[in-house]
Write a protein that holds these residues in place. Structure first.
Motif, short mmCIF file in Angstrom:
data_model
loop_
_atom_site.label_atom_id
_atom_site.label_comp_id
_atom_site.label_asym_id
_atom_site.label_seq_id
_atom_site.Cartn_x
_atom_site.Cartn_y
_atom_site.Cartn_z
N LEU A 1 -8.71 -2.92 -0.03
CA LEU A 1 -7.74 -3.67 0.77
C LEU A 1 -7.50 -3.03 2.13
O LEU A 1 -7.57 -1.81 2.26
N PRO A 2 -7.14 -3.86 3.12
CA PRO A 2 -6.83 -3.32 4.45
C PRO A 2 -5.38 -2.85 4.57
O PRO A 2 -4.90 -2.60 5.67
N PHE A 3 -4.66 -2.75 3.45
CA PHE A 3 -3.27 -2.30 3.46
C PHE A 3 -2.93 -1.67 2.13
O PHE A 3 -3.62 -1.87 1.13
N ASP A 4 -1.85 -0.88 2.10
CA ASP A 4 -1.33 -0.32 0.86
C ASP A 4 -0.46 -1.37 0.18
O ASP A 4 0.35 -2.05 0.84
N ILE A 5 -0.58 -1.50 -1.12
CA ILE A 5 0.21 -2.48 -1.87
C ILE A 5 1.62 -1.93 -2.08
O ILE A 5 1.80 -0.85 -2.62
N ARG A 6 2.62 -2.71 -1.65
CA ARG A 6 4.02 -2.34 -1.84
C ARG A 6 4.75 -3.32 -2.76
O ARG A 6 5.85 -3.05 -3.21
#
Length: 132
Positions: free
Chosen positions: A22-27
């Motif tokens: 993914l291009p982001f961290d999952i929050r």
């Protein structure tokens, strides 16, 4: 569109999402289910949020809009995710009964990140794109 790893054998399929996919961290993770066929969800934009939308079962149409153009997608495969960067209006229409959609999000719920009025979104998008 992001193709996600799938492992298939005689016992079925196993889909995997790891941080480097993914291009982001999952929050935050949320899911939509028991939505009547033909119903529409979404119809809002985000100022900062990134998302990956997965259709886990069934069929969903996703229409994205950047304030200038529309981008239609149809999701049917849980191993294909639709990446949404910030600044897009989204509209999801559920095309089959028992469709389930899972959304991975880069931020926790933040009320001030949402734009629910389409005209307000268009004005915000124009300003963001340097058009006034």
């Amino acid at each position: 569109m992001l193709q996600l790893p799938r492992h298939v054998d005689g016992r079925g399929s196993l889909g995997v999402i790891e941080a480097h996919d993914l291009p982001f961290d999952i929050r935050r993770i949320y899911y939509l289910h028991d939505v009547p066929m033909g119903a529409v969800r979404g119809e809002h934009g985000h100022r900062r949020l990134e998302q990956l939308i997965l259709c886990m079962h069934g069929r969903v149409e996703v229409i994205l809009n950047d304030g200038k153009r529309q981008f239609p997608f149809t999701l049917t495969d849980p191993n294909t995710g639709l990446y949404l960067p910030p600044g897009l209006w989204r509209r999801l229409r559920f095309l089959q009964p028992e469709t389930t959609v899972c959304v991975l999000a880069s931020r926790p719920y933040e009320k001030d990140d949402y734009i629910y009025d389409y005209e307000e979104f268009l004005a915000w998008a124009r300003q963001r794109q340097g058009e006034g």
